[in-house]
Design a protein around this motif. Structure first.
Motif, PDB file in Angstrom:
ATOM      1  N   LEU A 257      28.567  37.153  26.314  1.00  0.00           N
ATOM      2  CA  LEU A 257      28.018  37.783  27.596  1.00  0.00           C
ATOM      3  C   LEU A 257      29.312  37.962  28.661  1.00  0.00           C
ATOM      4  O   LEU A 257      29.226  39.002  29.190  1.00  0.00           O
ATOM      5  CB  LEU A 257      26.948  36.971  28.153  1.00  0.00           C
ATOM      6  CG  LEU A 257      26.234  37.712  29.180  1.00  0.00           C
ATOM      7  CD1 LEU A 257      25.515  39.042  28.995  1.00  0.00           C
ATOM      8  CD2 LEU A 257      25.098  36.639  29.756  1.00  0.00           C
ATOM      9  N   PHE A 258      29.874  37.070  28.677  1.00  0.00           N
ATOM     10  CA  PHE A 258      30.902  36.775  29.720  1.00  0.00           C
ATOM     11  C   PHE A 258      32.421  37.119  29.348  1.00  0.00           C
ATOM     12  O   PHE A 258      33.381  37.538  30.016  1.00  0.00           O
ATOM     13  CB  PHE A 258      30.921  35.653  30.494  1.00  0.00           C
ATOM     14  CG  PHE A 258      29.715  35.469  31.318  1.00  0.00           C
ATOM     15  CD1 PHE A 258      29.434  36.045  32.427  1.00  0.00           C
ATOM     16  CD2 PHE A 258      28.692  34.397  30.787  1.00  0.00           C
ATOM     17  CE1 PHE A 258      28.172  35.818  33.454  1.00  0.00           C
ATOM     18  CE2 PHE A 258      27.489  34.254  31.717  1.00  0.00           C
ATOM     19  CZ  PHE A 258      27.177  34.904  32.722  1.00  0.00           C
ATOM     20  N   ASP A 259      32.396  37.267  28.027  1.00  0.00           N
ATOM     21  CA  ASP A 259      33.728  37.929  27.324  1.00  0.00           C
ATOM     22  C   ASP A 259      33.930  39.201  27.288  1.00  0.00           C
ATOM     23  O   ASP A 259      34.802  39.642  27.670  1.00  0.00           O
ATOM     24  CB  ASP A 259      33.732  37.381  25.906  1.00  0.00           C
ATOM     25  CG  ASP A 259      34.465  36.299  25.311  1.00  0.00           C
ATOM     26  OD1 ASP A 259      35.455  36.049  26.230  1.00  0.00           O
ATOM     27  OD2 ASP A 259      34.475  35.714  24.469  1.00  0.00           O
ATOM     28  N   SER A 260      32.617  39.825  27.693  1.00  0.00           N
ATOM     29  CA  SER A 260      32.779  41.473  27.221  1.00  0.00           C
ATOM     30  C   SER A 260      33.328  42.108  28.783  1.00  0.00           C
ATOM     31  O   SER A 260      33.761  43.176  28.809  1.00  0.00           O
ATOM     32  CB  SER A 260      31.463  41.835  27.099  1.00  0.00           C
ATOM     33  OG  SER A 260      30.450  41.505  28.317  1.00  0.00           O
ATOM     34  N   PHE A 261      33.634  41.272  30.000  1.00  0.00           N
ATOM     35  CA  PHE A 261      33.777  41.440  31.149  1.00  0.00           C
ATOM     36  C   PHE A 261      35.275  41.263  31.046  1.00  0.00           C
ATOM     37  O   PHE A 261      35.630  40.070  30.917  1.00  0.00           O
ATOM     38  CB  PHE A 261      33.092  40.730  32.177  1.00  0.00           C
ATOM     39  CG  PHE A 261      31.769  40.971  32.173  1.00  0.00           C
ATOM     40  CD1 PHE A 261      31.112  42.426  32.611  1.00  0.00           C
ATOM     41  CD2 PHE A 261      30.884  40.212  31.721  1.00  0.00           C
ATOM     42  CE1 PHE A 261      29.943  42.647  32.546  1.00  0.00           C
ATOM     43  CE2 PHE A 261      29.325  40.530  31.883  1.00  0.00           C
ATOM     44  CZ  PHE A 261      28.887  41.737  32.258  1.00  0.00           C
ATOM     45  N   GLY A 262      36.275  42.474  31.378  1.00  0.00           N
ATOM     46  CA  GLY A 262      37.789  42.223  31.167  1.00  0.00           C
ATOM     47  C   GLY A 262      37.969  41.402  32.421  1.00  0.00           C
ATOM     48  O   GLY A 262      39.059  40.455  32.547  1.00  0.00           O
ATOM     49  N   SER A 263      37.579  41.582  33.708  1.00  0.00           N
ATOM     50  CA  SER A 263      38.082  40.987  34.730  1.00  0.00           C
ATOM     51  C   SER A 263      36.787  40.782  35.718  1.00  0.00           C
ATOM     52  O   SER A 263      35.467  41.148  35.463  1.00  0.00           O
ATOM     53  CB  SER A 263      38.979  42.076  35.611  1.00  0.00           C
ATOM     54  OG  SER A 263      38.273  43.206  36.013  1.00  0.00           O
ATOM     55  N   LEU A 264      37.150  40.359  36.914  1.00  0.00           N
ATOM     56  CA  LEU A 264      36.152  40.027  38.022  1.00  0.00           C
ATOM     57  C   LEU A 264      35.596  41.226  38.494  1.00  0.00           C
ATOM     58  O   LEU A 264      34.345  41.371  38.504  1.00  0.00           O
ATOM     59  CB  LEU A 264      36.825  39.161  38.998  1.00  0.00           C
ATOM     60  CG  LEU A 264      35.852  38.462  40.083  1.00  0.00           C
ATOM     61  CD1 LEU A 264      35.239  37.287  39.356  1.00  0.00           C
ATOM     62  CD2 LEU A 264      36.726  37.981  41.238  1.00  0.00           C
ATOM     63  N   ALA A 266      34.763  43.599  36.939  1.00  0.00           N
ATOM     64  CA  ALA A 266      33.689  44.384  36.128  1.00  0.00           C
ATOM     65  C   ALA A 266      32.428  43.753  36.045  1.00  0.00           C
ATOM     66  O   ALA A 266      31.173  44.012  35.661  1.00  0.00           O
ATOM     67  CB  ALA A 266      34.246  43.740  34.631  1.00  0.00           C
ATOM     68  N   LEU A 267      32.296  42.400  36.822  1.00  0.00           N
ATOM     69  CA  LEU A 267      31.180  41.677  37.146  1.00  0.00           C
ATOM     70  C   LEU A 267      30.147  42.291  38.250  1.00  0.00           C
ATOM     71  O   LEU A 267      29.000  41.990  38.416  1.00  0.00           O
ATOM     72  CB  LEU A 267      31.142  40.292  37.584  1.00  0.00           C
ATOM     73  CG  LEU A 267      31.653  39.227  36.615  1.00  0.00           C
ATOM     74  CD1 LEU A 267      32.097  37.696  37.400  1.00  0.00           C
ATOM     75  CD2 LEU A 267      30.474  38.878  35.689  1.00  0.00           C
ATOM     76  N   PHE A 268      30.984  43.242  39.044  1.00  0.00           N
ATOM     77  CA  PHE A 268      30.111  43.936  40.123  1.00  0.00           C
ATOM     78  C   PHE A 268      29.733  45.262  39.618  1.00  0.00           C
ATOM     79  O   PHE A 268      30.650  46.170  39.201  1.00  0.00           O
ATOM     80  CB  PHE A 268      31.177  44.190  41.453  1.00  0.00           C
ATOM     81  CG  PHE A 268      31.323  42.749  42.124  1.00  0.00           C
ATOM     82  CD1 PHE A 268      30.264  42.385  42.895  1.00  0.00           C
ATOM     83  CD2 PHE A 268      32.348  41.962  41.588  1.00  0.00           C
ATOM     84  CE1 PHE A 268      30.627  41.138  43.795  1.00  0.00           C
ATOM     85  CE2 PHE A 268      32.426  40.883  42.374  1.00  0.00           C
ATOM     86  CZ  PHE A 268      31.364  40.370  43.333  1.00  0.00           C
TER      87      PHE A 268
END
Lengths: 496, 256
Positions: A257-264, A266-268
């Motif tokens: 789930l958190f791997d799919s986000f490349g960078s910080l 992307a969390l926003f």
């Protein structure tokens, strides 16, 4: 055979002290068994009688479900996670029950738990039985003792508050509750969410025979219990999920789930923040129309959780279970029957557990008795080694000697057992006359009521004789083996 | 005599050994406590109100999948919030009103309010009522320890917290907080006996002014396998909310 019996009897008379010691142990053991088992049987019968007559009937029909479902709801780890199922096709089930010749009476019921409050103050909790007064009265006529007020009338609503619950509330509010006072009841099920009902006290009552669990039960009209249990006609509309919502269904792998986000960044998520001010009309029309909501929340008058059945005779219980199972299968109704013990719940089963513990203690006592008796028999046999050696030398076979020792024990068991049963019966007769009062709540649960009058039970007499017979035979095995191992010559020499 | 000497020597050695034991150095958690304070601060709307729509998808082994739509109004300055349920239809109009320490539940079918608690579950979902307000990690918990680790692509502090009072839903909490940006990515909440009760995942955030709020939350029930609730936040607004919205009278009126 007659010779063996004569010799065995002579041996018992010859060794009076040892006979007396072993006989006494056996007699006391039998007496304890008879009294103890009769005591437990009387208590179990008492609990069965008072639950069947006053709370559960012989049989309880519920919707099909796994787990420990009782008249008080689920009583296992899933209690908070599950709602008690409704009986499907209730009208059909009742109609069928009434056609059965051995069904004497039926009584439908509901259950819910509620917190009780008044104004801002939370006052306690109570278990609610949703009942129809006429049906309940017909089935459990002598169970309710009214202390104030009365049952609510047909078409009316109300609650008969249990005296114990009322006293608990009165302690906090500082005055006596009376019929006509109103209390707030809030159910908080994880399944149905929260529901509140304000209900008028119709009366205060106590169950004539009760226990710690039943003391928390109050009787309420079915409309309010249905509302508290979320038993309404409306159903949630079919769920329409967005692709994103669907992607989160099922198991989630946290790492990926958190791997799919490349960078910080992307969390926003880019979320639009509304900037326009809103007028007053908006605030008061937020919910839109509420009529369809009100229609959805209309009570489902055909919804019942339990159908309690009293049979004309308990002997029809198995037949009733079979007939209902066949009926449910034929009509494809997901419902099932449960007997009174399952319906009664954990407190009633506790007394059964105590009986199990008692039987365990009896087993331990039996083991100790075997060791003592065996020891005494070994001494007795060793002392008679010369005599036994002589018997063997003049032609007595091993089997003859073995039978002789066993019969000695059996005769002794028979006599001691009979005396034990007579003395045990005498003790029970006295206890029955006096009546044993339960000093506290725990003992009351075991007794199945405030006073226990134990009666001699045939099963306990039979069980006691079986136990003493087994003890006798087992305890004679080792001494007999010693005798058998010794040669006649050696045996005769040992007596010099 | 020799035995006595040996015993005396052993005793003296024991005392000496005890004296030389270095007392365990109290761990310095000040930087972790600072993180908790920042987490609390960045979750609070100090000068503005906040409103949004919460869409909750509840997966339940008994009930199947249900969807709830809830209007959320928050005024953190004054510890107030109102949660007004719009869907499903049977629960439409039910509301939760927080006034300081008091949380009220409103049932429109009986037009009655009853006290409830922030610790309770929200409408049979896996969310707790406390999940809808601002954070209070620094005031409600103390740090018991921490580790450094990774979660997915992110370097995180894994912080063990213990509640300092019984106002929070769970007495023990474990937080996975990103090192460089103070975002809680994951929580694990435990009972008094340290049994895992619930896991929370926060894969999406948004920034509104200085406030950082999760816009996607997933709560996994660790007691009943398969039970889970996902919450997404939309229609965010920081416009002023009229005072009367945070009153019992408003909930009654909006239900007419």
């Amino acid at each position: 055979m007659r010779i063996i019996l004569t010799i065995a009897w002579r041996n018992l008379r010859e060794h009076k002290v040892k006979t007396l010691i072993i006989g006494l142990i056996m007699m006391i053991g039998i007496m304890v068994l008879v009294v103890g088992n009769s005591f437990m049987d009387s208590a179990a019968a008492g609990i069965e009688r008072y639950y069947i007559q006053n709370y559960t009937g012989h049989l309880m029909i519920t919707g099909e479900s796994k787990g420990y479902l009782t008249l008080f709801g689920f009583q296992d780890m899933t209690a908070m996670e599950r709602a008690v199922p409704r009986i499907p096709d209730y009208a059909e089930v009742v109609e069928y029950a009434r056609t059965l010749p051995y069904v004497e009476m039926v009584n439908p019921q509901l259950s819910a738990n509620a917190m009780v409050s008044r104004g801002d103050e939370m006052l306690g909790i109570t278990q609610l039985f949703g009942i129809v007064p006429d049906d309940y009265h017909a089935m459990f006529a002598d169970n309710v003792e009214l202390l104030a007020g009365d049952f609510w009338g047909p078409g009316e609503q109300g609650i008969l508050l249990n005296k114990v619950v009322a006293e608990m509330i009165e302690k906090q509010i500082g005055f006596t509750l009376r019929p006509g006072d109103k209390l707030l009841f809030t159910s908080a099920s994880t399944i149905t969410g929260m529901r509140i009902r304000e209900v008028e006290i119709a009366g205060i009552f106590q169950f004539k025979q009760s226990n710690i669990q039943l003391d928390m039960v109050s009787l309420m009209d079915v409309s309010n219990v249905r509302a508290l249990a979320g038993m309404v006609v409306g159903h949630a509309a079919p769920v329409d999920l967005s692709p994103e919502e669907q992607s989160f269904l099922g198991a989630i792998d946290e790492e990926s789930l958190f791997d799919s986000f490349g960078s910080l960044d992307a969390l926003f998520a880019p979320v639009e923040v509304e900037g326009e001010s809103i007028g007053d009309d908006y605030w008061f029309s937020l919910l839109g129309e509420t009529e369809s909501r009100d229609l959805s929340n209309v009570e489902d008058t055909g919804a019942w959780q339990y159908l309690l059945i009293r049979l004309t005779d308990e002997s029809y219980l198995k037949q009733a279970q079979v007939d209902f199972a066949k009926f449910f299968a034929e009509h494809n109704i997901p419902a099932q029957t449960r007997d009174w013990m399952q319906a009664a719940g954990s407190i009633a089963q506790l007394s059964n557990g105590v009986k199990g513990i008692f039987n365990g203690v009896v087993f331990l006592i039996a083991v100790v008795a075997v060791i003592i008796i065996m020891n005494t028999l070994v001494i007795s046999v060793t002392e008679r080694m010369g005599e036994i050696g002589t018997m063997r030398a003049i032609g007595a076979q091993k089997g003859f000697v073995r039978r002789m020792v066993v019969w000695e024990t059996l005769i002794l068991s028979g006599i001691a057992g009979t005396i034990g049963v007579v003395l045990g019966s005498l003790v029970l007769f006295i206890l029955n006359r006096i009546g044993l009062e339960a000093g506290n709540m725990f003992v009351e649960i075991i007794y199945g009521g405030p006073v226990l009058r134990p009666e001699l039970s045939v099963s306990s007499v039979i069980l006691s004789f079986v136990v003493i017979l087994v003890v006798g035979i087992v305890s004679s095995i080792y001494p007999t083996a010693i005798v058998m191992k010794t040669s006649p010559l050696k045996a005769m020499e040992s007596s010099r | 005599m020799n035995k006595m000497r040996f015993l005396s020597a052993a005793l003296v050695l024991c005392f000496l050994a005890a004296g030389f034991v270095v007392p365990a150095k109290a761990q310095d958690f000040s930087h972790i406590e600072a993180i908790l304070e920042r987490l609390d601060r960045q979750s609070r709307f100090e000068n503005t109100d906040f409103s949004s729509v919460l869409t909750m998808v509840v997966e339940d082994q008994e009930k199947g999948i249900e969807k709830m739509v809830v209007r959320q109004f928050r005024r953190d300055d004054g510890e107030r919030f109102l949660l007004l349920i719009q869907e499903p239809i049977t629960e439409k109009g039910q509301g939760y009103l927080l006034e300081g320490d008091n949380l009220w539940f409103y049932d429109p079918s009986s037009r009655q309010f009853a006290h409830t608690s922030l610790k309770e579950t929200f409408q049979g979902s896996d969310a707790r009522n406390a999940d809808f307000g601002s954070n209070s990690y620094s005031s409600s918990y103390e740090v018991e320890g921490y580790l450094e680790g990774t979660l997915g692509n992110f370097e995180v502090y894994i912080i063990d917290l213990k509640a300092v009072d019984d106002t929070v839903p769970f007495p023990f909490v474990k937080l996975w907080v990103t090192k460089d940006s103070d975002l809680v990515l994951k929580t694990e909440e435990y009972s008094l006996t340290y049994r895992l009760m619930r896991t929370g995942l926060y894969p999406k955030y948004t920034k509104v002014g200085n406030v950082v709020i999760p816009v996607q939350m997933i709560f996994v029930d660790e007691l009943v396998e398969g039970n889970k609730t996902q919450i997404s936040v939309s229609e965010i607004s920081v416009n002023d909310i009229p005072d009367h919205v945070f009153t019992k009278a408003y909930i009654e009126r909006v239900n007419r």
